[in-house]
Design a protein around this motif. Structure first.
Motif, mmCIF file in Angstrom:
data_model
loop_
_atom_site.group_PDB
_atom_site.id
_atom_site.type_symbol
_atom_site.label_atom_id
_atom_site.label_comp_id
_atom_site.label_asym_id
_atom_site.label_seq_id
_atom_site.Cartn_x
_atom_site.Cartn_y
_atom_site.Cartn_z
ATOM 1 N N THR A 209 0.816 -1.220 0.000
ATOM 2 C CA THR A 209 0.000 0.000 0.000
ATOM 3 C C THR A 209 0.842 1.259 0.000
ATOM 4 O O THR A 209 2.020 1.239 0.369
ATOM 5 C CB THR A 209 -0.955 0.034 1.211
ATOM 6 O OG1 THR A 209 -1.914 1.080 1.008
ATOM 7 C CG2 THR A 209 -0.206 0.332 2.510
ATOM 8 N N LEU A 210 0.184 2.341 -0.393
ATOM 9 C CA LEU A 210 0.785 3.664 -0.357
ATOM 10 C C LEU A 210 -0.342 4.642 -0.031
ATOM 11 O O LEU A 210 -1.427 4.545 -0.612
ATOM 12 C CB LEU A 210 1.375 3.984 -1.741
ATOM 13 C CG LEU A 210 2.028 5.356 -1.926
ATOM 14 C CD1 LEU A 210 3.201 5.527 -0.971
ATOM 15 C CD2 LEU A 210 2.498 5.509 -3.372
ATOM 16 N N ALA A 211 -0.109 5.542 0.937
ATOM 17 C CA ALA A 211 -1.100 6.581 1.244
ATOM 18 C C ALA A 211 -0.354 7.897 1.383
ATOM 19 O O ALA A 211 0.609 7.985 2.147
ATOM 20 C CB ALA A 211 -1.844 6.251 2.538
ATOM 21 N N VAL A 212 -0.791 8.894 0.623
ATOM 22 C CA VAL A 212 -0.099 10.181 0.582
ATOM 23 C C VAL A 212 -1.094 11.281 0.924
ATOM 24 O O VAL A 212 -2.209 11.296 0.386
ATOM 25 C CB VAL A 212 0.484 10.426 -0.837
ATOM 26 C CG1 VAL A 212 1.132 11.810 -0.919
ATOM 27 C CG2 VAL A 212 1.476 9.331 -1.210
ATOM 28 N N GLY A 213 -0.719 12.207 1.815
ATOM 29 C CA GLY A 213 -1.616 13.319 2.134
ATOM 30 C C GLY A 213 -0.941 14.272 3.107
ATOM 31 O O GLY A 213 0.137 13.982 3.638
ATOM 32 N N ASP A 214 -1.605 15.384 3.350
ATOM 33 C CA ASP A 214 -1.092 16.352 4.319
ATOM 34 C C ASP A 214 -1.750 16.023 5.670
ATOM 35 O O ASP A 214 -2.665 16.703 6.114
ATOM 36 C CB ASP A 214 -1.448 17.775 3.857
ATOM 37 C CG ASP A 214 -0.838 18.828 4.779
ATOM 38 O OD1 ASP A 214 0.008 18.458 5.616
ATOM 39 O OD2 ASP A 214 -1.230 20.003 4.671
ATOM 40 N N PHE A 215 -1.284 14.929 6.277
ATOM 41 C CA PHE A 215 -1.978 14.390 7.446
ATOM 42 C C PHE A 215 -1.452 14.970 8.757
ATOM 43 O O PHE A 215 -0.279 15.306 8.870
ATOM 44 C CB PHE A 215 -1.782 12.869 7.518
ATOM 45 C CG PHE A 215 -2.339 12.112 6.350
ATOM 46 C CD1 PHE A 215 -3.715 12.022 6.155
ATOM 47 C CD2 PHE A 215 -1.495 11.468 5.441
ATOM 48 C CE1 PHE A 215 -4.235 11.308 5.083
ATOM 49 C CE2 PHE A 215 -2.010 10.759 4.368
ATOM 50 C CZ PHE A 215 -3.376 10.677 4.183
ATOM 51 N N ALA A 216 -2.329 15.015 9.748
ATOM 52 C CA ALA A 216 -1.877 15.175 11.126
ATOM 53 C C ALA A 216 -1.496 13.773 11.606
ATOM 54 O O ALA A 216 -2.184 12.801 11.299
ATOM 55 C CB ALA A 216 -3.006 15.725 11.976
ATOM 56 N N GLU A 217 -0.397 13.674 12.367
ATOM 57 C CA GLU A 217 0.036 12.361 12.870
ATOM 58 C C GLU A 217 -0.124 12.326 14.384
ATOM 59 O O GLU A 217 0.343 13.215 15.082
ATOM 60 C CB GLU A 217 1.511 12.127 12.508
ATOM 61 C CG GLU A 217 2.030 10.777 13.021
ATOM 62 C CD GLU A 217 3.547 10.624 12.852
ATOM 63 O OE1 GLU A 217 3.967 9.627 12.267
ATOM 64 O OE2 GLU A 217 4.307 11.506 13.322
ATOM 65 N N ILE A 218 -0.830 11.306 14.865
ATOM 66 C CA ILE A 218 -1.007 11.163 16.313
ATOM 67 C C ILE A 218 -0.280 9.889 16.726
ATOM 68 O O ILE A 218 -0.517 8.827 16.141
ATOM 69 C CB ILE A 218 -2.506 11.093 16.662
ATOM 70 C CG1 ILE A 218 -3.128 12.445 16.343
ATOM 71 C CG2 ILE A 218 -2.724 10.750 18.126
ATOM 72 C CD1 ILE A 218 -4.504 12.345 15.829
ATOM 73 N N ARG A 219 0.595 10.018 17.719
ATOM 74 C CA ARG A 219 1.448 8.868 18.056
ATOM 75 C C ARG A 219 1.018 8.212 19.354
ATOM 76 O O ARG A 219 0.739 8.872 20.332
ATOM 77 C CB ARG A 219 2.908 9.324 18.215
ATOM 78 C CG ARG A 219 3.490 9.830 16.930
ATOM 79 C CD ARG A 219 4.889 10.385 17.117
ATOM 80 N NE ARG A 219 5.387 10.821 15.807
ATOM 81 C CZ ARG A 219 6.663 10.866 15.485
ATOM 82 N NH1 ARG A 219 7.576 10.518 16.375
ATOM 83 N NH2 ARG A 219 7.036 11.269 14.296
ATOM 84 N N ASP A 220 1.018 6.900 19.316
ATOM 85 C CA ASP A 220 0.786 6.097 20.506
ATOM 86 C C ASP A 220 1.794 4.959 20.412
ATOM 87 O O ASP A 220 2.629 4.949 19.501
ATOM 88 C CB ASP A 220 -0.671 5.591 20.492
ATOM 89 C CG ASP A 220 -1.211 5.373 21.899
ATOM 90 O OD1 ASP A 220 -0.406 5.089 22.809
ATOM 91 O OD2 ASP A 220 -2.441 5.473 22.083
#
Length: 870
Positions: A209-220
């Motif tokens: 898979t590949l997903a590209v975007g201007d994402f917010a990243e939330i880390r856990d």
């Protein structure tokens, strides 16, 4: 060979195989694919990209001089093997490489294919803002299952080949690229950034898979492994609310499956316009952004939690243990669906999990009765995606539960853990699950698989009970109604050991409340004939009878018990599913006594799921007193129950029920779904033949105000108002409003709901308006978006004009999607049925409804008089 391929006798069920279905087998393997490396550069504005795909192959046989890869609509520029250019043929679907040197066992080949793609049809999707949707995010994402990876890179595209993989991709700033495995490098390149991901564990092409975007990243994290959530910026709160239980779920499933989460990270990426709910790409699940919940949606939406645990479960069942062929997809989809049940049991309660299982069983049962019946394992189809139905998800879940009931908890988990440990990083078929069960427990469950997996169907039981007071004997008669009369050796019969419980109620006076609890005396009987009677000597007459204690078998049940036993079962049976069966049987008996028992249960049952089902049954009793019992449920604290009561009021179309609902709509309800149901049902009641009918224009105005004021989360409430408008089947004003909301620019969930509503409203419109609807649907059918095409097919399937068939035919011929094609073909047969005898039937139905109404008023008065005279 699949039995149903030759089996024309489908017991009155439509066959699964459509014209053109044929057996499918995995291709011969030229060798083992060891590694796939994609090196790509995206041009998002032009919806195109170019790059190379390198495949390392270890040959299995000597002397192979031609390799055939799957590659659809790619522009193949050159092919090299070990840096030597090769001749190739390409027909737009398969790339055939003529090797200049034939293969030698043990001598690896490095195949390098330079290619480019412009405006791909499937496999990879470019999402960007346009003049109709200026706020759409810019995103690129892929979807490989079942055989769509071939649309975005050349590959051996079937699940039997497992390899490691890496993806290096160049994207414009500030976009980020997320893929399988670990991020091993990022490089700045002017206005671009290059992301390099590496997946070290083997997996099939459909999970790349590949997903590209201007994402917010939330880390856990879970045990030091990154657990990340990527969402559109501004939706961080919704992301936490929707996915924050992921680390607990990873811990839970790692323990249950006896295998710690196997990949270096777990990412969940929420993308726009996704065509599924979610997709379990290895270590990187893609989810629809419609699963993100706001605070109100979280009140009565557990679908997101179920979706999150379902896709996570696939990281073991599907990604760690991979199916060898699509025909065995139930192994992974059934377990992912059963993990929803297990999580419900873990997080909420055993009774809630039982109710969840019942809902899953019903979804399968409805497909079996109204769509087709098929074996769960079959390799006869047109396209593999057709297999992704309720037989492999929901029925699969029920089969796993039956295995658990057969083995008991301890042995079940031993068997599941053996299956996962023995087959980690390998491919499996159904037989491997049977072998793991036998290896871990010594039990041979082939009898269960033969009845539920390798053939279609399930038992339909009718259970009758009587008591002989002189001999203290209980008599239970069980009939398997799915088999024709006189067919005792029929292949439609099931042979099962079923526990039957006799319930006794004891008062517990030690507590102040003087509560009562029930005790069961249980016997197991072998049910294997069309009709059998069993006799049980008991010390005392039982209060109630519980057939299939625990309700572990997938089945339907009709109870034919006296009313006293049904009332006791509804009140005292500890199993919620049994209480629901009792409610259904009580409603069939009807009468005031049943209404009193059901109304009491709607108030007092401890499980909201039972209260929901009781509301549905209460309304089936055609007496005015049912209304009062139901209305009390509108005050239930549980939003699911309030919604069920509102939907039940749809059956009681009176001025009184209309006023009640109008009040709720004006005041509002904490739940979006309750408000949506109220909007829909108000339309249905107001458009019915009432004596003191609310003025049509007033109701239209009310629904229009919902459309103007209640925009919001996933357009749930406004979609309810659209469904309410569609009930005014003869109203031109309602139709005009609907047509407004099918325009581009209308938020997508609302637009899709409106497209479906055009089918419903069409059946009472004038010929000129019918033409308008058909024109609109013809125009909409040309749009290529998957969900729009599915909505158009659903709308056309509700129509009663031969012209709908033509539009469906051209949709089926022109679509690139197997699911749309199948859906369009199934809707054609619905239209043909609608055209048949519909007009006369409708008139008869209306006359009958009026008579029923008058009859109900008389009977209600009579019941009241009788009650008074007692």
């Amino acid at each position: 060979m699949s039995k149903s391929y030759f089996d024309t006798d489908n017991n009155g069920h439509k066959p699964f195989e459509l014209p053109g279905a044929r057996p499918h087998y995995n291709p011969d393997r030229p060798g083992q694919v060891e590694h796939i490396f994609l090196d790509l550069s995206l041009d998002i504005p032009k919806q195109s990209y170019q790059g190379s795909c390198s495949i390392r192959l270890l040959p299995i046989r000597n002397g192979i001089d031609r390799l055939t890869l799957d590659a659809v609509n790619l522009n193949i520029e050159s092919v090299q093997v070990d840096d030597v250019p090769q001749n190739f043929d390409y027909d737009g679907e398969q790339l055939s490489i003529k090797l200049s040197e034939a293969t030698q066992v043990g001598k690896r080949l490095l195949i390098a294919i330079a290619y480019s793609v412009a405006k791909p049809q499937r496999g990879i999707y470019f999402i960007q803002p346009d003049k109709h949707y200026p706020n759409k995010p810019t995103q690129v994402w892929t979807q490989g299952e079942d055989e769509d990876s071939r649309f975005w890179f050349p590959c051996f595209d079937y699940p039997g080949q497992l390899s490691t993989s890496e993806i290096r991709v160049r994207v414009p700033n500030p976009l980020v690229a997320i893929s399988n495995g670990e991020l091993i490098d990022t490089t700045e390149d002017g206005d671009y950034k290059i992301y390099h991901w590496s997946q070290q564990q083997v997996h099939p092409t459909y999970l790349m898979t590949l997903a590209v975007g201007d994402f917010a990243e939330i880390r856990d994290e879970w045990k030091g492994k990154p657990v990340t959530y990527y969402v559109e910026k501004g939706r961080e709160g919704d992301a936490k609310r929707s996915m924050e239980k992921t680390p607990q779920m990873i811990e839970f499933l790692s323990q249950k499956y006896g295998y710690p989460y196997p990949f270096p990270k777990y990412a969940q990426v929420c993308v726009d316009d996704f065509i599924f709910g979610g997709m379990e790409n290895t270590s990187t699940t893609l989810l629809t952004d419609r699963c993100l919940l706001d605070e109100r949606a979280a009140l009565d939406n557990r679908n997101t939690e179920a979706l999150v645990v379902h896709e996570l479960a696939h990281q073991w069942f599907g990604d760690l243990v991979v199916i060898k062929h699509w025909s065995h997809a139930w192994i992974k989809e059934g377990m992912a669906s059963y993990s929803e049940v297990m999580w419900t049991e873990q997080e909420y309660s055993l009774p809630e999990a039982a109710y969840y299982r019942l809902l899953e069983a019903r979804r399968y049962l409805s497909e079996d009765s109204s769509r087709y019946r098929r074996p769960m394992v079959t390799h006869v189809y047109r396209e593999a995606i057709e297999l992704y139905d309720r037989h492999i998800y929901e029925k699969g879940s029920c089969v796993y539960h039956m295995i658990r009931a057969q083995l008991g908890d301890e042995l079940f988990w031993q068997a599941i853990q053996t299956f996962v440990q023995d087959n980690a990083h390998k491919t499996v078929e159904t037989i491997d699950l049977l072998r793991a069960i036998e290896k871990a427990t010594g039990r041979n469950l082939l009898f269960l698989f033969d009845q539920y997996v390798y053939r279609g169907g399930h038992p339909d039981f009718k259970v009758a009970y009587s008591w002989d007071g002189d001999a203290n004997l209980a008599k239970i008669t069980v009939t398997q109604t799915q088999a024709a009369e006189g067919k005792n050796g029929s292949k439609d019969l099931f042979d099962l050991k079923i526990p039957i419980g006799f319930g006794y109620v004891q008062q517990d006076s030690s507590t102040k409340a003087n509560t009562s609890f029930s005790a069961l005396t249980t016997f197991a009987v072998r049910v294997n004939e069309r009709e059998q009677s069993f006799y049980f000597p008991l010390e005392n007459k039982p209060k109630f009878i519980s057939f299939d204690v625990g309700n572990n078998y997938l089945k339907t049940v009709a109870l034919e018990y006296p009313i006293a036993e049904l009332k006791a079962q509804l009140e005292f049976d500890p199993d919620p599913i049994s209480r629901i069966y009792a409610a259904t049987a009580l409603a069939k008996k009807g009468g005031l006594e049943a209404i009193i028992a059901l109304s009491k249960s709607l108030k007092n049952d401890p499980l909201w799921g039972v209260r929901v089902e009781v509301a549905k049954q209460l309304v089936k009793i055609n007496l005015d007193q049912a209304f009062d019992g139901l209305v009390a449920g509108l005050k239930d604290k549980n939003a699911y129950v309030r919604r069920a009561v509102v939907e039940a009021l749809n059956q009681i179309k009176t001025a009184e029920s209309y006023k009640l609902l109008r009040g709720i709509l004006q005041k509002g309800d904490p739940s979006y779904y309750v408000e949506a149901a109220v909007s829909r049902v108000i339309g249905a009641i107001a458009s019915a033949n009432l004596e003191d009918k609310p003025k049509e224009d007033k109701v239209l105005k009310l629904l229009k105000s919902v459309l103007e004021e209640k925009a919001g989360w996933n357009e749930v409430v406004r979609s309810g108002a659209i469904a309410g408008l569609a009930e005014f089947k003869t109203s031109e004003a309602a139709l005009n409003l609907l047509i407004e909301y099918t325009k581009l620019g209308v938020p997508q969930p609302l637009r899709l709901a409106t497209i479906r509503a055009l089918g419903k409203i069409s059946v009472g419109q004038s010929p000129a308006n019918l033409e308008r609807i058909l024109e609109k649907l013809t125009e909409l059918a040309k749009e290529t978006f998957f969900l729009t095409q599915i909505a158009v097919a659903a709308a056309l399937g509700q129509m009663e004009t031969p012209k709908a068939v033509g539009i469906l035919r051209s949709l089926a011929e022109q679509t690139a999607d197997g699911r749309v094609r199948r859906s369009a073909e199934e809707e054609i047969s619905k239209v043909q049925k609608n055209i048949g005898s519909e007009k006369t039937l409708r008139q008869l139905r209306e006359d009958f409804d009026q008579l029923k109404q008058q009859n109900q008023e008389l009977r209600s008065r009579l019941e009241n008089l009788e009650a008074k005279s007692k």
